[in-house]
Write an enzyme that holds these catalytic residues in place. Structure first.
Site, PDB file in Angstrom:
ATOM      1  N   LYS A  29       0.908  -1.200  -0.009  1.00 48.37           N
ATOM      2  CA  LYS A  29      -0.218   0.107  -0.123  1.00 48.37           C
ATOM      3  C   LYS A  29       0.713   1.118   0.051  1.00 48.37           C
ATOM      4  O   LYS A  29       0.894   1.981   0.881  1.00 48.37           O
ATOM      5  CB  LYS A  29      -0.915  -0.026   1.317  1.00 48.37           C
ATOM      6  CG  LYS A  29      -1.791   0.998   1.361  1.00 48.37           C
ATOM      7  CD  LYS A  29      -2.860   0.916   2.513  1.00 48.37           C
ATOM      8  CE  LYS A  29      -3.560   2.006   2.742  1.00 48.37           C
ATOM      9  NZ  LYS A  29      -4.652   1.829   3.911  1.00 48.37           N
ATOM     10  N   GLY A  31      -9.757  -3.376   1.987  1.00 50.20           N
ATOM     11  CA  GLY A  31      -9.400  -1.930   2.204  1.00 50.20           C
ATOM     12  C   GLY A  31      -8.023  -1.676   1.541  1.00 50.20           C
ATOM     13  O   GLY A  31      -8.055  -0.449   1.203  1.00 50.20           O
ATOM     14  N   LEU A  81      -8.854  -1.112  -2.065  1.00 47.77           N
ATOM     15  CA  LEU A  81      -9.821  -0.204  -2.278  1.00 47.77           C
ATOM     16  C   LEU A  81      -9.164   1.115  -2.055  1.00 47.77           C
ATOM     17  O   LEU A  81      -9.352   2.362  -2.951  1.00 47.77           O
ATOM     18  CB  LEU A  81     -11.064  -0.012  -1.483  1.00 47.77           C
ATOM     19  CG  LEU A  81     -11.490  -1.143  -1.560  1.00 47.77           C
ATOM     20  CD1 LEU A  81     -12.817  -1.514  -0.387  1.00 47.77           C
ATOM     21  CD2 LEU A  81     -12.439  -1.395  -3.075  1.00 47.77           C
ATOM     22  N   ASP A  82      -8.096   1.460  -1.163  1.00 48.38           N
ATOM     23  CA  ASP A  82      -7.478   2.529  -0.857  1.00 48.38           C
ATOM     24  C   ASP A  82      -6.474   2.926  -2.006  1.00 48.38           C
ATOM     25  O   ASP A  82      -6.331   4.014  -2.455  1.00 48.38           O
ATOM     26  CB  ASP A  82      -6.633   2.431   0.362  1.00 48.38           C
ATOM     27  CG  ASP A  82      -7.463   3.175   1.476  1.00 48.38           C
ATOM     28  OD1 ASP A  82      -8.403   3.898   1.304  1.00 48.38           O
ATOM     29  OD2 ASP A  82      -7.222   2.919   2.589  1.00 48.38           O
ATOM     30  N   LYS A 120     -12.476   9.147   1.569  1.00 50.01           N
ATOM     31  CA  LYS A 120     -11.410   9.107   1.759  1.00 50.01           C
ATOM     32  C   LYS A 120     -10.339   7.883   1.041  1.00 50.01           C
ATOM     33  O   LYS A 120     -10.918   6.816   1.137  1.00 50.01           O
ATOM     34  CB  LYS A 120     -10.839   8.991   3.226  1.00 50.01           C
ATOM     35  CG  LYS A 120     -11.296  10.233   4.057  1.00 50.01           C
ATOM     36  CD  LYS A 120     -10.504  10.240   5.378  1.00 50.01           C
ATOM     37  CE  LYS A 120     -10.772   9.071   6.511  1.00 50.01           C
ATOM     38  NZ  LYS A 120     -10.087   9.380   7.626  1.00 50.01           N
ATOM     39  N   LYS A 172       1.165   5.295   8.707  1.00 52.54           N
ATOM     40  CA  LYS A 172      -0.175   4.502   7.956  1.00 52.54           C
ATOM     41  C   LYS A 172      -1.241   5.800   7.356  1.00 52.54           C
ATOM     42  O   LYS A 172      -1.445   6.611   7.637  1.00 52.54           O
ATOM     43  CB  LYS A 172      -1.157   3.888   8.966  1.00 52.54           C
ATOM     44  CG  LYS A 172      -2.100   3.186   8.221  1.00 52.54           C
ATOM     45  CD  LYS A 172      -2.844   2.149   9.147  1.00 52.54           C
ATOM     46  CE  LYS A 172      -4.019   1.571   8.459  1.00 52.54           C
ATOM     47  NZ  LYS A 172      -3.525   0.827   7.453  1.00 52.54           N
ATOM     48  N   LEU A 232     -18.290 -12.396   1.454  1.00 57.39           N
ATOM     49  CA  LEU A 232     -17.840 -12.834   2.845  1.00 57.39           C
ATOM     50  C   LEU A 232     -17.699 -14.275   3.260  1.00 57.39           C
ATOM     51  O   LEU A 232     -17.100 -14.721   4.365  1.00 57.39           O
ATOM     52  CB  LEU A 232     -18.704 -12.262   4.144  1.00 57.39           C
ATOM     53  CG  LEU A 232     -18.869 -10.815   3.677  1.00 57.39           C
ATOM     54  CD1 LEU A 232     -19.749 -10.198   4.911  1.00 57.39           C
ATOM     55  CD2 LEU A 232     -17.622 -10.048   3.794  1.00 57.39           C
ATOM     56  N   GLU A 262     -14.495  -3.236  13.725  1.00 55.19           N
ATOM     57  CA  GLU A 262     -14.904  -1.933  13.001  1.00 55.19           C
ATOM     58  C   GLU A 262     -16.577  -1.613  13.458  1.00 55.19           C
ATOM     59  O   GLU A 262     -17.032  -0.483  13.690  1.00 55.19           O
ATOM     60  CB  GLU A 262     -14.704  -1.765  11.507  1.00 55.19           C
ATOM     61  CG  GLU A 262     -13.391  -1.366  11.265  1.00 55.19           C
ATOM     62  CD  GLU A 262     -12.724   0.030  11.589  1.00 55.19           C
ATOM     63  OE1 GLU A 262     -13.648   0.709  12.266  1.00 55.19           O
ATOM     64  OE2 GLU A 262     -11.655   0.255  11.209  1.00 55.19           O
ATOM     65  N   HIS A 296      -5.602  -4.558  10.570  1.00 57.26           N
ATOM     66  CA  HIS A 296      -6.197  -3.034  11.041  1.00 57.26           C
ATOM     67  C   HIS A 296      -7.114  -3.344  12.182  1.00 57.26           C
ATOM     68  O   HIS A 296      -6.992  -2.584  13.069  1.00 57.26           O
ATOM     69  CB  HIS A 296      -6.835  -2.583   9.842  1.00 57.26           C
ATOM     70  CG  HIS A 296      -7.280  -1.183  10.278  1.00 57.26           C
ATOM     71  ND1 HIS A 296      -6.598  -0.250  10.375  1.00 57.26           N
ATOM     72  CD2 HIS A 296      -8.718  -0.784  10.081  1.00 57.26           C
ATOM     73  CE1 HIS A 296      -7.415   1.110  10.726  1.00 57.26           C
ATOM     74  NE2 HIS A 296      -8.740   0.565  10.611  1.00 57.26           N
TER      75      HIS A 296
END
Length: 383
Positions: free
Chosen positions: A86, A116, A119-120, A153, A162, A181, A195, A282
């Site tokens: 990343k 994630g 996607l980021d 974001k 990070k 999933l 989360e 994470h």
């Protein structure tokens, strides 16, 4: 003296996108994936799909068959998985594929399939390329579906930090399909549950109760609804989680206001995640952060002992860590220094004052944090 003339520029960034729940978007009869993100009058029949290697191995064939069935020309970009990728180098690799494809600026959405990290990465790439091209997010992890995919974001890691680099860019659309999933391993399901716990603690008591009553069943059934109770609760938990996140994000999508409830679990967690260098996921660092600041709130007396115990017991029941050997006084101090810089000179620490309610603290001392950590060490078995 030369006269001064000032011209004021005032504009607002419009956010307008849809987050759609849809079971089995790879079913050929489902039109959502074929049409999502293409709002122009002249619709293109071309797409770029970005997948990580794990998603490609599991779903690559079905994804390719879907686009072929719908008559879409699609270029596929497969990236290695993992937080270590990343970084800007990977972003530039993706951008090079955009150039190779000859990506249209408005009519040809980039579709990302992954967790994630992916996607980021794609979010940063699409925000930079031609100053913004449409990006459709298809999160394939629980954490992605309830958190990473649904806001504006994007971010990548830089140096020891990070998400130090990034941008705000609304997605062209988000498609949430819980069928993805089914292929997650248990650890990554629990990672996403952290989360959901975060959101439940600070704003949704009913969601917290659902996790207390049925959290283990959700993990056992991988949110697939194998039993009538599992089906009902899976839908409730996913919808409440997404609705709650959007309710927090939408009025403050560009983060003009830095007192943010969704920062609960993210005050020392990011620094711990980077120090762990892949040893912790994470959501696992989010859980450790939740435990630490729940202890701070309880020690201050803003959270009663019963509520504090319920929060910690839920983390234990979901087999989420509440401590780690890499978390020490030095890391706490450095993490808080960085957090204060990130939050414009104030701590802005969300802490629970009950189940489903929170406040912000701005005067937590280093010693108070070290004391909370020592308390956690006495009560928790480090991982």
């Amino acid at each position: 003296m030369i006269g001064l003339e000032t011209y004021r520029v005032s504009a607002q960034a419009l956010a307008d996108y849809e987050v759609t729940f849809s079971d089995d978007i790879l079913d050929r009869a489902s039109p959502e994936l074929a049409t999502c993100g293409n709002r122009t009058e002249t619709r293109s029949r071309r797409r770029i799909a970005v997948l990580d290697e794990s998603v490609n191995a599991l779903y690559g064939t079905r994804i390719r068959e879907y686009f072929e069935w719908h008559g879409l020309e699609c270029q596929y970009v497969v990236l290695p998985p993992g937080e270590q990728h990343k970084v800007m180098e990977t972003v530039l690799t993706v951008i090079a594929e955009f150039d190779r494809f000859g990506l249209d600026r408005r009519r040809e959405p980039v579709i990302s399939f992954g967790g994630g990290v992916l996607l980021d990465l794609v979010g940063v790439a699409t925000s930079m390329y031609r100053r913004g091209v449409p990006h459709v997010r298809v999160p394939t992890t629980l954490l992605g579906q309830v958190d990473a995919a649904i806001g504006a974001k994007t971010g990548i890691n830089h140096g020891a930090h990070k998400n130090r680099l990034g941008s705000f860019q609304q997605p062209a659309g988000v498609l949430l399909d819980r069928r993805f999933l089914a292929s997650l391993d248990e650890r990554h399901l629990r990672n996403g549950m952290a989360e959901i716990v975060k959101l439940a603690v600070v704003r949704d008591e009913r969601l917290f109760e659902l996790l207390e009553e049925h959290g283990e069943l959700l993990i056992e059934e991988r949110f697939q609804g194998s039993s009538p109770t599992g089906e009902r609760v899976a839908r409730q938990v996913l919808h409440r989680s997404v609705q709650g996140m959007l309710a927090e994000l939408e009025p403050n999508l560009w983060e003009r206001e830095l007192d943010r409830l969704v920062d609960f679990g993210h005050s020392v967690g990011p620094a711990l995640e980077m120090r762990a260098d892949g040893e912790l996921l994470h959501g696992e660092t989010v859980a450790i952060d939740i435990a630490l600041f729940t202890t701070v709130a309880a020690s201050r007396g803003v959270l009663d002992d019963k509520a504090g115990r319920r929060i910690l017991e839920l983390l234990h029941r979901l087999a989420l860590p509440t401590d780690h050997h890499l978390l020490d006084g030095d890391l706490l101090r450095r993490a808080m220094t960085d957090t204060v810089r990130h939050r414009d000179g104030r701590q802005r620490l969300p802490v629970p004052v009950g189940i489903g309610a929170a406040t912000f603290l701005n005067d937590v001392s280093d010693e108070e944090l070290r004391s909370a950590l020592r308390h956690r060490r006495r009560e928790a078995v480090p991982t």
